[in-house]
Design a protein around this motif. Structure first.
Motif, PDB file in Angstrom:
ATOM      1  N   TRP A 126       2.933   4.694   8.302  1.00 17.78           N
ATOM      2  CA  TRP A 126       3.378   5.251   9.591  1.00 17.78           C
ATOM      3  C   TRP A 126       3.230   4.192  10.685  1.00 17.78           C
ATOM      4  CZ3 TRP A 126       1.052   5.718  14.313  1.00 17.78           C
ATOM      5  CH2 TRP A 126       1.714   6.514  15.255  1.00 17.78           C
ATOM      6  N   TYR A 127       2.128   3.455  10.661  1.00 23.91           N
ATOM      7  CA  TYR A 127       1.906   2.423  11.666  1.00 23.91           C
ATOM      8  C   TYR A 127       2.967   1.333  11.560  1.00 23.91           C
ATOM      9  CZ  TYR A 127      -0.348  -1.464  14.132  1.00 23.91           C
ATOM     10  OH  TYR A 127      -0.615  -2.507  14.979  1.00 23.91           O
ATOM     11  N   VAL A 128       3.291   0.936  10.342  1.00 24.79           N
ATOM     12  CA  VAL A 128       4.301  -0.106  10.148  1.00 24.79           C
ATOM     13  C   VAL A 128       5.661   0.373  10.660  1.00 24.79           C
ATOM     14  CG1 VAL A 128       5.576  -1.409   8.405  1.00 24.79           C
ATOM     15  CG2 VAL A 128       3.094  -1.219   8.250  1.00 24.79           C
ATOM     16  N   THR A 155       0.838  -1.197   0.000  1.00 22.64           N
ATOM     17  CA  THR A 155       0.000   0.000   0.000  1.00 22.64           C
ATOM     18  C   THR A 155       0.875   1.250   0.000  1.00 22.64           C
ATOM     19  OG1 THR A 155      -1.746   1.197   1.191  1.00 22.64           O
ATOM     20  CG2 THR A 155      -0.110   0.075   2.517  1.00 22.64           C
ATOM     21  N   ALA A 156       0.280   2.350  -0.463  1.00 22.95           N
ATOM     22  CA  ALA A 156       0.943   3.653  -0.375  1.00 22.95           C
ATOM     23  C   ALA A 156       0.248   4.536   0.659  1.00 22.95           C
ATOM     24  CB  ALA A 156       0.934   4.340  -1.739  1.00 22.95           C
ATOM     25  N   ASP A 157      -0.698   3.959   1.382  1.00 26.93           N
ATOM     26  CA  ASP A 157      -1.447   4.715   2.380  1.00 26.93           C
ATOM     27  C   ASP A 157      -0.502   5.183   3.488  1.00 26.93           C
ATOM     28  OD1 ASP A 157      -4.187   5.406   3.637  1.00 26.93           O
ATOM     29  OD2 ASP A 157      -3.175   4.277   5.220  1.00 26.93           O
ATOM     30  N   GLU A 158      -0.389   6.488   3.670  1.00 28.14           N
ATOM     31  CA  GLU A 158       0.614   7.026   4.583  1.00 28.14           C
ATOM     32  C   GLU A 158       0.331   6.672   6.031  1.00 28.14           C
ATOM     33  OE1 GLU A 158       3.844   8.347   6.182  1.00 28.14           O
ATOM     34  OE2 GLU A 158       3.576   8.194   4.019  1.00 28.14           O
ATOM     35  N   ALA A 159      -0.953   6.659   6.422  1.00 26.91           N
ATOM     36  CA  ALA A 159      -1.275   6.294   7.807  1.00 26.91           C
ATOM     37  C   ALA A 159      -0.861   4.856   8.092  1.00 26.91           C
ATOM     38  CB  ALA A 159      -2.772   6.477   8.052  1.00 26.91           C
ATOM     39  N   PRO A 191      -4.465  -1.157   4.120  1.00 27.30           N
ATOM     40  CA  PRO A 191      -5.259  -1.679   3.010  1.00 27.30           C
ATOM     41  C   PRO A 191      -4.401  -2.392   1.971  1.00 27.30           C
ATOM     42  CG  PRO A 191      -4.951   0.671   2.726  1.00 27.30           C
ATOM     43  CD  PRO A 191      -4.374   0.325   4.064  1.00 27.30           C
ATOM     44  N   LEU A 192      -5.095  -3.127   1.080  1.00 26.35           N
ATOM     45  CA  LEU A 192      -4.436  -3.893   0.024  1.00 26.35           C
ATOM     46  C   LEU A 192      -4.838  -3.346  -1.341  1.00 26.35           C
ATOM     47  CD1 LEU A 192      -5.027  -7.478   1.459  1.00 26.35           C
ATOM     48  CD2 LEU A 192      -2.878  -6.196   1.464  1.00 26.35           C
ATOM     49  N   ASN A 225      -9.083   7.747  13.104  1.00 27.57           N
ATOM     50  CA  ASN A 225      -9.471   8.415  11.867  1.00 27.57           C
ATOM     51  C   ASN A 225      -8.581   9.623  11.623  1.00 27.57           C
ATOM     52  OD1 ASN A 225     -12.100   6.811  11.589  1.00 27.57           O
ATOM     53  ND2 ASN A 225     -12.360   7.743  13.606  1.00 27.57           N
ATOM     54  N   PRO A 226      -7.905   9.689  10.447  1.00 27.12           N
ATOM     55  CA  PRO A 226      -7.031  10.827  10.161  1.00 27.12           C
ATOM     56  C   PRO A 226      -7.819  12.138  10.111  1.00 27.12           C
ATOM     57  CG  PRO A 226      -6.654   9.019   8.603  1.00 27.12           C
ATOM     58  CD  PRO A 226      -7.902   8.692   9.368  1.00 27.12           C
ATOM     59  N   THR A 227      -7.221  13.184  10.643  1.00 30.33           N
ATOM     60  CA  THR A 227      -7.843  14.504  10.589  1.00 30.33           C
ATOM     61  C   THR A 227      -7.109  15.381   9.581  1.00 30.33           C
ATOM     62  OG1 THR A 227      -6.421  15.301  12.387  1.00 30.33           O
ATOM     63  CG2 THR A 227      -8.547  14.344  13.005  1.00 30.33           C
TER      64      THR A 227
END
Length: 275
Positions: A42-44, A35-39, A93-94, A226-228
């Protein structure tokens, strides 16, 4: 109202994990990312940093956001068969077309430290030994840490995901709570949640739970992240409003999150020492 922070509990779990990791072969956790999801990324990164702090090796296997489901599955199968890997998780996400549930079936249940394999979930439902999803386990750990009585009490879980809602319902049942699970088709949500003595929100909708959803004095656990717009995190609970009603409430961030990461690493250390 009591604020149920996770900082102290997470620190205690990390100390225990560090001792367990030092007592045997160095545990190794592999995290597969597509994934490219930044949140999510960051968690990883936070998992890898926390792992290093307790003596656990952490390999981030980044397949890229365009990875085909077949490649993800092959990677999970290869890591499952690698004797040097003790814990394995698939980050979501995948990519489009990839099913987390189907892919997680490739994870060896003995290495399934985030309880994603359907076999792990089935064993959990049957009351058999298995690693529960770390977030669901974190909710239970926080309730225990703050000595929240569960036996015979009315517990409501808002959310029915296989990551939190469903496994958490089973964990609460195992502790003899009377459990109701709410979801997007629940009619008059507030009428159900306001009867709860212990209420858990795990939906992923910022501010979904307001003061009218909560019984006076209830214990409120907010699992939402949830990201703000300003780069922060908000929970599923309107904290300021619910704080005027609830007897206890977890903050976001700083509540369930730190405990989740700490438990994921403890699961990895314990997986490394399975016979």
């Amino acid at each position: 109202m009591r604020t149920l922070t996770g900082k102290e509990l997470a620190a205690a779990i990390r100390a225990q994990t560090e001792a367990e990791a030092a007592a045997g072969p160095q545990p190794r956790l592999a995290v597969v990312v597509a994934t490219a999801d930044e949140a999510s990324l960051w968690y990883v990164r936070s998992i890898a940093k926390a792992a290093a702090g307790v003596g656990i090796a952490c390999d981030i296997v980044d397949l890229g956001p365009e990875a085909a489901p077949e490649r993800i599955g092959e990677t999970l199968a290869k890591l499952s068969a690698d004797a040097n890997v003790h814990g394995l998780m698939l980050q979501t996400p995948l990519p489009a077309g990839a099913s987390a549930q189907r892919l997680a079936a490739a994870i060896d249940p003995r290495k399934d430290v985030d309880g994603a394999n359907p076999l792990s979930l089935g064993r959990l439902a049957a009351g058999l030994p298995a690693f529960p999803p770390a977030t669901a386990a974190a909710v239970m750990a926080l309730l225990d840490h703050y000595e929240v009585e569960l036996e015979g009490r009315r517990a409501v879980v808002v959310g029915r995901s296989t990551v939190v809602g469903k496994p958490l319902a089973h964990l609460l049942l195992d502790r003899h709570a009377t459990v109701t699970v709410c979801h997007s088709r629940t009619r008059d949500l507030a009428s159900v949640t306001s009867a709860a003595e212990v209420l858990v929100a795990a939906v992923g909708r910022a501010g979904l739970i307001g003061a009218g959803h909560v019984a006076p004095g209830a214990v409120m656990i907010d699992v939402g992240t949830n990201p703000t717009d300003d780069g922060g995190l908000a929970g599923d609970v309107d904290f300021d409003a619910v704080a005027q009603v609830a007897g206890a409430l977890t903050p976001v961030p700083g509540g369930v999150g730190p405990v989740t990461t700490a438990l994921l690493l403890r699961h990895t250390a314990r997986a490394a020492n399975l016979p």
